[in-house]
Scaffold this active site. Structure first.
Site, PDB file in Angstrom:
ATOM      1  NE  ARG A  46      -2.905   0.363   3.359  1.00 26.65           N
ATOM      2  CZ  ARG A  46      -2.243   0.528   4.517  1.00 26.65           C
ATOM      3  NH1 ARG A  46      -1.530   1.617   4.741  1.00 26.65           N
ATOM      4  NH2 ARG A  46      -2.284  -0.393   5.459  1.00 26.65           N
ATOM      5  CE1 TYR A  99     -18.495  11.933 -14.407  1.00 23.72           C
ATOM      6  CE2 TYR A  99     -17.237  11.908 -12.360  1.00 23.72           C
ATOM      7  CZ  TYR A  99     -18.056  11.274 -13.273  1.00 23.72           C
ATOM      8  OH  TYR A  99     -18.429   9.979 -13.051  1.00 23.72           O
ATOM      9  CG  ASP A 171     -10.813  16.810 -13.835  1.00 23.08           C
ATOM     10  OD1 ASP A 171     -10.142  16.296 -14.752  1.00 23.08           O
ATOM     11  OD2 ASP A 171     -11.776  16.238 -13.300  1.00 23.08           O
ATOM     12  CE  LYS A 196     -13.679   8.642 -17.814  1.00 25.75           C
ATOM     13  NZ  LYS A 196     -13.722   9.298 -16.574  1.00 25.75           N
TER      14      LYS A 196
END
Ligand SMILES: Cc1ncc(COP(=O)(O)O)c(C=O)c1O
Length: 377
Positions: A46, A99, A171, A196
């Site tokens: 992690r 978004y 973003d 994306k």
């Protein structure tokens, strides 16, 4: 190095153990240690994973920041940013056209921790300046916006926000670092849904944050480990593989996007068309200044829900689906899909009408895409 070279090489030295030219998928949860406090810099996956770290280094270089951190999704990346920048009693400003999931996160979750949000049209800098408060700690913008493609002046936002102790987050999912580099325009932090364009093949969900300040980067690394929403080794490897072809894919998305936008501009059934590459787009001049291409995202209004409902099932090559940025063309209906969580009145005010259709133009032969749209019309 140039961005095409960096996309392939930055952070991706051949594997030290075998010389493998491609960074391996380190599918391990832990690492054997030589003794107490004696190890190779890897303790638990992690906290450190070589595949994820290669992607993080690569993205830091592409965006021109000091460090990057990869998360399990774009939304996990944005969540970590709110944990970095906001605490009880703070105020944040967000573009009013982001978004839908970003709005949902801020409005339905983060707000409940005693953090106040104001949503403004950040393409109007005077509105942004008016909304700033002494306790504003984050201005979060998306440019171009999803799905209306309005353009915000990144440098102008930074000039306003940096008058106080406030970070500017961009973003950059729609443009990718190939067409827009917000840190070079003054932004403090860049966030991506790697789902994306960065991954580009519609086969992975992920997010990444790149930061320009060492203190922010160290704190975000702490949050990534403490909160734990890390990107898996396999997804990190997929995104790294996708990024190697990002420059050539973005060029192809851009030229197909321009051709499809020009085709749609001549269709009488299209009532409104949103593509920043067209000189008729209100943000065209600014887009030319701060972006080096216009990408493959186009929205157009067919005038009513009935017309959208008739049109969408008729397309054959374009697939009806949420998401964007893959090699294949996707078509979607923002009002019922990506932006269903935005209240109807607010949607209409923003131009996300029931007749609005969004295209993520892929890299197929553009004649085939246009023929598919033509038969659907
Ligand atoms: C601009 C933008 N930002 C963030 C996200 C969220 O990313 P993810 O779906 O990877 O959580 C999306 C998803 O569609 C997006 O389009």
């Amino acid at each position: 190095m140039g961005i095409k070279t960096d996309a392939i090489h930055a952070g991706q030295e051949p594997d030290p153990t075998t010389g493998a030219v491609t960074i391996p998928i380190y599918q391990t949860s832990t690492y054997v240690q030589e003794g107490i406090g004696k190890h190779k810099g890897f303790e638990y996956a992690r906290t450190q994973n070589p595949t994820r770290m290669a992607l993080e280094k690569n993205m830091a270089v592409l965006e021109g920041g000091v460090a990057g951190y990869a998360f399990a999704s774009g939304m996990a990346a944005t969540t970590a940013l709110t944990q970095l920048l906001l605490k009880h009693g703070d105020h944040a400003i967000c573009s009013d056209n982001v978004y839908g999931g970003t709005f949902r996160l801020f409005d339905k979750i983060v707000r409940h921790y005693g953090i106040d949000f104001t949503y403004v049209n950040t393409s109007n800098l005077a509105d942004l300046a008016k909304a700033m408060r002494p306790n504003t700690r984050m201005v979060f913008i998306e440019t171009p916006t999803n799905p209306i493609m309005s353009i915000t002046d990144i440098r102008g936002v930074c000039d306003i926000a940096h008058k106080s102790d406030c970070r500017v987050v961009v973003d950059n999912t729609f443009m990718s670092p190939y067409f827009q580099r917000p840190i070079s325009l003054g932004a403090d932090i860049v966030v991506h849904s790697t789902t994306k364009y960065l991954n580009g093949h519609s086969d992975s969900v992920g997010g990444v944050v790149v930061l320009n300040r060492k203190d922010d980067a160290d704190r975000l690394q702490f949050i990534q480990n403490a909160a734990g929403a890390i990107l898996s080794p396999f997804d990190s490897w997929l995104v790294l593989r996708g990024i190697k072809t990002l420059p050539i894919r973005m060029e192809a998305h851009n030229s197909n996007g321009m051709a499809v936008a020009n085709y749609l501009a001549a269709k009488q059934q299209v009532k409104k068309l949103y593509y920043p590459g067209l000189p008729t787009h209100p943000g065209h001049a600014l887009a030319k200044q701060q972006m080096s291409g216009f990408g493959g995202m186009i929205s157009f209004d067919l005038g009513s829900l009935d017309r959208a409902k008739e049109f969408l099932p008729r397309v054959k090559l374009c697939s009806l689906g949420e998401s964007l940025g893959g090699v294949e063309t996707l078509i979607s209906h923002p009002a019922t899909m990506t932006h269903a969580s935005v209240p109807p009145d607010e949607r209409n005010r923003l131009g996300i009408t029931d007749g609005l259709v969004r295209l993520s133009v892929g890299i197929e032969d553009v004649e085939d895409l246009i023929a598919d749209l033509e038969q659907a019309f």
